[in-house]
Design an enzyme around this catalytic site. Structure first.
Site, PDB file in Angstrom:
ATOM      1  N   TYR A  39     -43.864  22.098   8.659  1.00 42.89           N
ATOM      2  CA  TYR A  39     -43.437  21.943   7.208  1.00 42.89           C
ATOM      3  C   TYR A  39     -42.935  23.100   6.715  1.00 42.89           C
ATOM      4  O   TYR A  39     -41.884  23.122   6.112  1.00 42.89           O
ATOM      5  CB  TYR A  39     -44.933  21.414   6.557  1.00 42.89           C
TER       6      TYR A  39
ATOM      7  N   TYR B 134     -39.555  16.476  -9.425  1.00 41.02           N
ATOM      8  CA  TYR B 134     -40.752  16.881  -9.904  1.00 41.02           C
ATOM      9  C   TYR B 134     -41.071  16.023 -11.026  1.00 41.02           C
ATOM     10  O   TYR B 134     -41.082  14.986 -11.228  1.00 41.02           O
ATOM     11  CB  TYR B 134     -40.584  18.574 -10.172  1.00 41.02           C
TER      12      TYR B 134
ATOM     13  N   SER C 148     -37.900  21.965  -0.711  1.00 40.61           N
ATOM     14  CA  SER C 148     -38.228  20.379  -0.941  1.00 40.61           C
ATOM     15  C   SER C 148     -37.153  19.302  -0.449  1.00 40.61           C
ATOM     16  O   SER C 148     -37.634  18.171  -0.594  1.00 40.61           O
ATOM     17  CB  SER C 148     -38.927  20.122  -2.210  1.00 40.61           C
TER      18      SER C 148
ATOM     19  N   LYS D 121     -37.559  16.939   2.166  1.00 40.31           N
ATOM     20  CA  LYS D 121     -38.732  16.138   2.041  1.00 40.31           C
ATOM     21  C   LYS D 121     -38.094  14.469   2.382  1.00 40.31           C
ATOM     22  O   LYS D 121     -38.748  13.749   3.210  1.00 40.31           O
ATOM     23  CB  LYS D 121     -39.551  16.186   0.779  1.00 40.31           C
TER      24      LYS D 121
ATOM     25  N   VAL E 140     -37.223  24.321  -4.777  1.00 46.92           N
ATOM     26  CA  VAL E 140     -37.357  25.505  -5.480  1.00 46.92           C
ATOM     27  C   VAL E 140     -36.497  26.849  -5.147  1.00 46.92           C
ATOM     28  O   VAL E 140     -36.684  27.850  -5.968  1.00 46.92           O
ATOM     29  CB  VAL E 140     -38.812  26.223  -5.249  1.00 46.92           C
TER      30      VAL E 140
HETATM   31  N1  GLU Z   1     -41.996  25.096   0.547  1.00 48.56           N
HETATM   32  C1  GLU Z   1     -42.097  24.804  -0.680  1.00 48.56           C
HETATM   33  C2  GLU Z   1     -43.713  24.566  -1.033  1.00 48.56           C
HETATM   34  O1  GLU Z   1     -44.003  23.697  -0.276  1.00 48.56           O
HETATM   35  C3  GLU Z   1     -41.411  23.770  -1.344  1.00 48.56           C
HETATM   36  C4  GLU Z   1     -41.467  23.530  -2.684  1.00 48.56           C
HETATM   37  C5  GLU Z   1     -40.360  22.959  -3.201  1.00 48.56           C
HETATM   38  O2  GLU Z   1     -39.336  23.180  -2.818  1.00 48.56           O
HETATM   39  O3  GLU Z   1     -40.808  22.115  -4.177  1.00 48.56           O
HETATM   40  O4  GLU Z   1     -44.252  25.097  -1.847  1.00 48.56           O
END
Ligand code: GLU
Length: 615
Positions: free
Chosen positions: A194, A246, A69, A72, A264
């Site tokens: 993604y 989060y 993430s 992002k 994550v």
């Molecule tokens: N590739 C992970 C997902 O979309 C990223 C999640 C993350 O790092 O929050 O579930």
């Protein structure tokens, strides 16, 4: 890039921090993407990168793991750079969702995801990556992430396949986004991109450099490359502040106070705008999905190094280094006694403000206040920017508005030392044209501007002392009070010489054998070590003399005197001077020496006033 300098207290601190939390066994490695379960729970690295590219790292700072993430906000930045905020805002909002990262929180009416940090918003953002086809988009995306890190990045094929094959929820989100028209075409394509972006490999060191790039207004401090415009960097940091950690985002910004993003795989990227970036790696996650050791380490770092963005009572240093009047400080031109009197009496009409540091609203505001308060007594205001580090857009605007205000009040505004302030120059040229810039910043050095202002002052106060042309022998400073007969006797002993521009009339270190009365033109006084580019220490003009101090002590020349243009002078050899006594002209000799003493006294007084004002 500096590495592991064990003598640094910062390195020492990081080592201590690492030791402190390395034994913390709480949390669990993510397993919902099966391949992530392979991560070593003991891996732990902490890195700080400063906005000038210094790296401090400890532990597993070079261990690769998937960015997840943390990609992002970076891809959101890429979308902003490519399409602009207006367009991006039609696809994704900037409101915290208050729900889990993989929630299906779309605006019920528009289908627009709440923000780019939740998966729905991130997939929408990824769909904005530019490129003709899949391959080009992949290249652009990895290229953008690489430019944040400052080098090529690897890719974890296993993690990618693992997520691609099990990411049913993300697949559902992508199809829902397609349903709402947020994604166009086949939703599997942006979804695949993604998954790929999440599987790019980074290290804690990479995260720190990426964070430092965001801290540095979007320019990578290691490579010097601009990745994001400052205004887009601000937008990226804003969503990181409200949505980056989060469901811990509120507590994080409250406790740690740095815009951040976690992933994550156990990474955290945290930014202290303007100062530094932090990268941490430790795979075990807490119940909110954030690295347990990462959160603890960042909390300590923030507290111990005072990194909380909102705990900054006062970061601004005063911009006003000093302020003077033209009665206190002088340009390079040495002045005749009468001129010195005028400058002493009326010099307060010239106001000099020497600014320093970073000009932002809070540092420039007090300067504007004092300039305006003192402007009523002024005819010239010089704002010297030679020691200014940076002029932000708000200060550019306020400085120019101030110059406008002064002009309307009949005061001349001058900026000196502004040549290196590119942003300021661009701003002025955009508002006033290139001509406006050269008018305001006509003088490079403060001393030149001061000289021009003094000149104007002397001319306006039409003192008899003011001379603006050739000066014959009778009006020479050293000839005050000489009778016509004495002048004639002196003239008979002088030789008129025309010097070309750039001639060294007197050389430092050489024997002293004569003095000169300047009739026309200017000379500069240069010290022995002055390079060819160095401006003169001081300058002399018509009516003044040089080389005369040696008349008193006969020491070798202490400075070089060079003409600044064609110059005409009358030369009196010391031999002739010494013969005056024997030729029955002792009275002439006495008068010359008395005048010399009074000229030196006036200069000394003026120099003392200047020194006193600089204390
Ligand atoms: N590739 C992970 C997902 O979309 C990223 C999640 C993350 O790092 O929050 O579930």
């Amino acid at each position: 890039m500096q590495k592991r300098d064990s003598t640094s207290p910062i390195q020492h601190y990081l080592q201590h921090l690492h030791d402190k939390y390395a034994r913390l066994e709480d949390g669990a490695v993510a397993t919902y993407i099966p391949e992530l379960g392979q991560a070593d729970p003991q891996g732990f690295g902490i890195v700080i990168a400063t906005v000038d590219g210094q790296i401090y790292e400890v532990g597993d700072s070079g261990t690769p793991f998937t960015i997840q993430s943390i990609s992002k906000p970076l891809v959101y930045g890429l979308a902003l750079e490519t399409h602009g905020h207006r367009h991006v805002a039609t696809r994704v909002g900037v409101e915290p969702s208050g729900e889990a990262f993989n929630s299906i929180s779309l605006d019920p009416a528009t289908g627009r995801p709440m923000n780019p940090m939740i998966n729905a918003g991130a997939i929408a953002t990824t769909s904005l990556v530019p490129g003709e086809d899949d391959a080009a988009r992949r290249l652009n995306l990895t290229g953008a992430l690489a430019s944040f890190a400052g080098h090529e990045l690897g890719f974890d094929q296993k993690v990618y396949e693992s997520e691609r094959d099990t990411g049913h929820r993300n697949r559902a989100i992508a199809h829902l986004l397609r349903n709402f028209g947020i994604l166009m075409g086949n939703p599997e394509e942006p979804l695949d991109l993604y998954f790929r972006q999440c599987s790019v490999l980074v290290t804690a060191r990479d995260l720190a450099v990426m964070a430092a790039t965001l801290a540095n207004g979007g320019t990578n401090p290691v490579t010097g490359r601009r990745i994001l415009q400052p205004h887009n960097t601000g937008r990226v940091l804003s969503v990181m502040t409200s949505c980056g950690m989060y469901d811990y985002s509120g507590a994080w910004i409250h406790n740690v106070g740095m815009p951040a993003k976690s992933g994550v795989a156990g990474g955290i990227l945290a930014v202290l705008p303007g100062q530094l970036g932090v990268g941490v790696y430790s795979p075990p996650l807490d119940s909110k999905g954030n690295s347990v050791r990462g959160v603890r380490a960042c909390t300590d770092l923030s507290r111990d190094f005072g990194l909380h963005l909102f705990n900054t009572p006062r970061v601004v240093t005063p911009a006003l280094k000093s302020s003077h009047t033209g009665a206190e400080i002088r340009g390079r031109r040495l002045r005749r006694r009468g001129e010195l009197d005028v400058l002493h009496r009326h010099g307060a009409e010239i106001r000099v403000y020497q600014l320093r540091g970073r000009l932002v609203f809070a540092s420039i505001e007090p300067v504007i206040r004092s300039v305006i308060a003192q402007a009523s007594a002024a005819t010239h205001v010089i704002l010297d920017l030679a020691r200014v580090v940076d002029v932000d857009p708000a200060s550019c605007r306020l400085l120019l508005d101030l110059a406008d205000h002064l002009r309307r009040a009949g005061v001349h505004a001058h900026f000196t030392g502004a040549g290196d302030q590119a942003a300021f120059r661009e701003y002025i040229e955009a508002r006033l044209s290139a001509e406006g810039w050269s008018r305001l910043a006509e003088h490079r050095h403060l001393a030149d501007a001061l000289e021009a202002c003094e000149h104007d002052l002397l001319r306006r106060h039409e003192s008899a002392a003011f001379v603006d042309g050739d000066v014959g022998l009778g009006d020479q400073e050293l000839c005050r009070g000489l009778t016509p007969g004495e002048l004639q006797d002196l003239a008979a002993r002088l030789v008129e010489i025309d010097f070309p521009a750039g001639a060294a009339v007197v050389e430092a270190g050489s024997a002293s054998d004569s003095m000169y009365f300047i009739e026309r033109g200017e000379v500069g006084i240069f010290l022995v070590n002055d390079g060819p580019e160095t401006p003169p220490l001081s300058t002399l003009g018509p009516g003044m003399s040089f080389g005369e101090v040696a008349l008193v002590d006969r020491d070798p020349r202490s400075a070089t005197v060079r003409t600044l243009g064609p110059m005409r002078a009358l030369r009196l050899s010391f031999e002739e001077f010494d013969r005056l006594e024997d030729s029955g002209l002792g009275h002439l000799r006495t008068k010359l020496v008395a005048n010399l003493a009074s000229v030196l006294a006036a200069r000394l007084r003026s120099a003392n006033r200047e020194i006193a004002s600089l204390r």
